[in-house]
Structure formats: C-alpha cells, structure tokens
Design an enzyme around this catalytic site. Structure first.
Site, short mmCIF file in Angstrom:
data_model
loop_
_atom_site.label_atom_id
_atom_site.label_comp_id
_atom_site.label_asym_id
_atom_site.label_seq_id
_atom_site.Cartn_x
_atom_site.Cartn_y
_atom_site.Cartn_z
N ALA A 12 0.81 -1.22 0.00
CA ALA A 12 0.00 0.00 0.00
C ALA A 12 0.84 1.27 0.00
CB ALA A 12 -0.94 -0.01 1.20
N ILE A 16 2.47 2.20 -6.88
CA ILE A 16 1.14 1.82 -7.41
C ILE A 16 0.09 2.03 -6.32
CG2 ILE A 16 -0.29 -0.07 -8.28
CD1 ILE A 16 2.18 -1.17 -9.69
N GLN A 112 0.71 -15.13 2.02
CA GLN A 112 -0.49 -14.32 1.73
C GLN A 112 -1.62 -15.22 1.22
OE1 GLN A 112 0.56 -10.87 -0.65
NE2 GLN A 112 1.80 -10.00 0.98
N GLY A 130 1.69 -7.67 -8.47
CA GLY A 130 3.13 -7.77 -8.22
C GLY A 130 3.79 -8.83 -9.10
N ASP A 159 -1.49 -4.36 -20.18
CA ASP A 159 -1.04 -4.73 -21.53
C ASP A 159 -2.19 -4.54 -22.53
OD1 ASP A 159 1.50 -5.78 -20.41
OD2 ASP A 159 0.14 -7.21 -19.48
N HIS A 187 2.31 -12.12 -18.39
CA HIS A 187 2.60 -10.68 -18.30
C HIS A 187 4.11 -10.51 -18.28
CE1 HIS A 187 2.79 -6.53 -17.19
NE2 HIS A 187 3.51 -6.83 -16.14
P1 NAI Z 1 7.08 -0.22 -5.11
O1 NAI Z 1 8.41 -0.82 -4.84
O2 NAI Z 1 6.92 1.24 -5.23
O3 NAI Z 1 6.07 -0.69 -3.96
C1 NAI Z 1 6.00 -2.01 -3.52
C2 NAI Z 1 5.54 -1.97 -2.08
O4 NAI Z 1 5.31 -3.32 -1.66
C3 NAI Z 1 6.59 -1.38 -1.13
O5 NAI Z 1 5.99 -0.34 -0.38
C4 NAI Z 1 6.99 -2.56 -0.26
O6 NAI Z 1 7.27 -2.16 1.08
C5 NAI Z 1 5.73 -3.41 -0.32
N1 NAI Z 1 5.93 -4.82 0.03
C6 NAI Z 1 7.01 -5.59 -0.20
N2 NAI Z 1 6.85 -6.81 0.35
C7 NAI Z 1 5.61 -6.80 0.91
C8 NAI Z 1 4.89 -7.76 1.66
N3 NAI Z 1 5.39 -8.96 1.90
N4 NAI Z 1 3.66 -7.43 2.10
C9 NAI Z 1 3.16 -6.19 1.89
N5 NAI Z 1 3.81 -5.23 1.21
C10 NAI Z 1 5.03 -5.54 0.72
O7 NAI Z 1 6.54 -0.98 -6.41
P2 NAI Z 1 5.34 -0.55 -7.35
O8 NAI Z 1 5.85 0.33 -8.42
O9 NAI Z 1 4.19 -0.13 -6.54
O10 NAI Z 1 5.03 -1.96 -8.07
C11 NAI Z 1 4.53 -3.05 -7.32
C12 NAI Z 1 4.58 -4.31 -8.17
O11 NAI Z 1 3.73 -4.23 -9.30
C13 NAI Z 1 5.97 -4.64 -8.72
O12 NAI Z 1 6.18 -6.04 -8.56
C14 NAI Z 1 5.85 -4.31 -10.18
O13 NAI Z 1 6.74 -5.06 -10.96
C15 NAI Z 1 4.42 -4.72 -10.44
N6 NAI Z 1 3.81 -4.17 -11.64
C16 NAI Z 1 2.96 -5.00 -12.35
C17 NAI Z 1 2.32 -4.55 -13.49
C18 NAI Z 1 1.41 -5.45 -14.25
O14 NAI Z 1 0.96 -5.03 -15.32
N7 NAI Z 1 1.05 -6.66 -13.80
C19 NAI Z 1 2.55 -3.19 -13.99
C20 NAI Z 1 3.42 -2.38 -13.16
C21 NAI Z 1 4.03 -2.89 -12.04
#
Ligand code: NAI
Length: 328
Positions: A12, A16, A112, A130, A159, A187
C-alpha cells in the site's frame, strides 16, 4: 446504507498503492453505490508511510470510505477481504537470478495465499499485480486450497489497455470503438497482443491495418516492451497506468463486459486453446454477474499459435521452477 466491501491492498505504501488507493476510495473500483473499507498490508518498515497515505485518504473526506486499517500481518489484513489486490512484491535487483526472484516472491505470496485461505470472505476475488504476476498468483492459489481456484487472477489489463491505445493510434479510430482485443499468455515480454479477432469501428482490425510488418515488428514489441520504455523515460516503473488497469480489471470482473466485447485477464487455464490446465495465463474473457468465462471457439491462426505457445512455454517453465523450489 450498504455494508462496506473490504478491499485489501498489499504494498500500500508503494508507488502503485499511492495511485490506487484514492481511486478505490472515491468509488472507481466498485462503483458509486458501494462503500469500501480499506485494509492495507505493508512490511513493518513501511507502516509509517502507509499511515501517511491513510492520513491523506482521511483528508479527502471520501463519502464512500468507511474506514482504513493498516497492518503488517497478512492474517489481519486479509480478514474478511472481499477483494484482495496483491501489489507488493520483491523486485528483481541487479545480479538476481530468476530462481532467487521466484523464491523471494514465494516468501511473500505463499503466506499471503494461506492468509486468504484462512481469513478472507467466502466471495473473495484476488488480483495479483506484483511481478512475476502470473506465477505469484499460482503460488498464492496453491496455498489456498479452500478458495475456488478461479478466484485467483493476475493482471494483463495494462497490456490490454496499452494495445488498445497503440491500435487506436495506428488506425485513427478512438479506443471506444475498438473491441475484442486479446492479450494471451504471460505478463512479460513474451505476451502476445492479438488483433486478429479485434474490431476497429466495426471492421476486422487485422484487415483494417493490413500491415503484417507493423504488427510483427512494431505493435507487438511496443506493447510487450512498454514497461521497459516507461522506466527508461520516467526513471520509474509505470504506476498510475498500472493502478488504473487494476481498477479496470476488478471493475470489469464485478460489473461485466459490454455486449459484443471482451477483456483480457490472466486466469487459471481450463485447458482452453491448448494452455495446460492450471497455468495462470491471459485469455480473452467475458464477465457477468461477478464471474468470468474464457471466450471459446476462436480460430487461432499460425501467426498467433507460435506466439501463444512461446509465452505459455515460459509460464510452464516458471511453474516447473516454483515446483522445484517447493512453492506449489
Ligand atoms: P514499489 O516498490 O513502489 O512498492 C511495492 C511496495 O510493496 C513497497 O511499499 C513494499 O514495502 C511493499 N511490500 C514488499 N513486500 C511486501 C509484503 N510482503 N507485504 C506487503 N507489502 C510488501 O513498487 P510498485 O511500483 O508499486 O510496483 C509493485 C509491483 O507491481 C511490482 O512487482 C511491479 O513489478 C508490479 N507491476 C505490475 C504490473 C502489471 O501489469 N502486472 C505493472 C506495473 C508494475
């Protein structure tokens, strides 16, 4: 007033999450008549940042937001969850092998999945954002044997939206007049955006474009590599567009696809189109009444077959790798 829907968001405090939470709270996820209660899951060091975002959510005075809970314990955050958005993941860092990445994410998505199994509401719908999203969804699903498998989905809607936009640019037809586009497979860079069944302003898209060179050498790679292009340009990965796609994915799942159209979701395969059963792979799906169905009976040409097979092979390899690690 209606009972609030519990929406759990992991990661959170990430980028994103920041683009997503305000839109959920303002009613874009479930519609203007549905109050929501946000349940935020973060790792302990990021709890304070999540609290800061919660303060801002309070400051918006959203009429539909009935409350916010923050926790670093999945058993608490998924308690009573009706919608679970699994955004937080372990990114690939320099020098990390694929096995290490899958293992690190297994350490997140397995517990989870178990927490969802033990504590979520009976009607829980799960979207994994993620990365590696499809395989993370597979891991979570395997840890939740009491939840119907089809409730575990992964996001290819970004996508899909990227493909809509590229096709709109090429044809000059607005996205609102493009239908039946499909993202197949993983993806990842192997995904296959398919326009052979798509319609632009009522005409077959492949015929309207009539440019196989553009299709093979521009459209497909532009869509598949868009994530990397955004990182290159923005210095950070796509966040607002990813959050928007997550909203679209759940909104469509809950509210249905329009007549004559479909969307793309990565869902557990029932063996359709030769995709091995159980793999979480992107398909064309229609939704109605809160359930989705894989569109059946599409004719898959040679051009498409090769590309779908390549992406599905990658998914099969990822499944083998997490199986070898004991994650499923
Ligand atoms: P970010 O690094 O800014 O945020 C991720 C957050 O998840 C961090 O605040 C972190 O503390 C938290 N986190 C890590 N482990 C955790 C856990 N065990 N439980 C709860 N929270 C946890 O990354 P962002 O930019 O928000 O991206 C998140 C994910 O979404 C990445 O894996 C990224 O590759 C993926 N993504 C997927 C897309 C898709 O189309 N499927 C598109 C864009 C991003």
């Amino acid at each position: 007033p209606r009972t609030p829907v519990n929406v759990t968001v992991t990661g959170a405090a990430g980028q994103i999450g920041y683009a997503l939470l305000f839109r959920i709270a303002s009613g874009h996820l479930l519609g203007p008549d549905t109050p929501v209660r946000l349940r935020l899951l973060e790792i302990t060091p990021a709890l304070s940042a999540a609290e800061g975002t919660a303060m801002e959510l309070d400051d918006c005075a959203f009429p539909l937001l009935s409350g916010i809970d923050i926790s670093d314990d999945p058993n608490v955050a998924f308690d009573g969850a009706n919608v679970a958005l699994l955004v937080g993941a372990r990114p690939r860092t320099k020098g990390m092998e694929r096995g290490d990445l899958l293992e690190a994410n297994g350490g997140i998505f397995k517990p989870q999945g178990k927490a969802i199994n033990d504590h979520a509401a009976d009607d829980v719908k799960v979207l994994v954002v993620g990365n590696p999203a499809n395989t993370n969804a597979l891991i979570a699903r395997a840890a939740a044997p009491d939840v119907p498998a089809e409730r575990f989905t992964a996001m290819t809607r970004l996508d899909h939206n990227r493909a809509l936009s590229q096709l709109s640019k090429k044809t000059g037809v607005p996205v609102s007049e493009i239908r039946r586009l499909t993202i197949w497979g993983n993806h990842s860079a192997t995904q296959y955006p398919d326009i052979f069944h798509a319609e632009v302003a009522g005409k077959n898209a492949a015929e309207a474009v009539a440019d196989e060179q553009w299709l093979a050498n521009e459209f497909i790679p532009t869509v598949a590599k868009r994530g990397a292009a955004i990182i290159e340009a923005r210095g950070a990965s796509s966040a607002a567009s990813a959050a928007n796609a997550a909203i679209d994915h759940v909104h469509t799942w809950v509210n249905g696809t329009p007549d004559g159209d479909w969307t793309s979701m990565a869902v557990p395969s029932d063996g359709s189109y030769g995709v091995p059963e159980g793999l979480i792979s992107s398909f064309p799906v229609t939704t109605a009444g809160g359930e989705y169905r894989i569109v059946q009976g599409l004719d898959v040409n040679e051009f498409s077959r090769t590309r779908i097979d390549a992406s599905v092979t990658e998914l099969t390899e990822e499944r083998e790798a997490v199986r070898a690690l004991g994650l499923i």
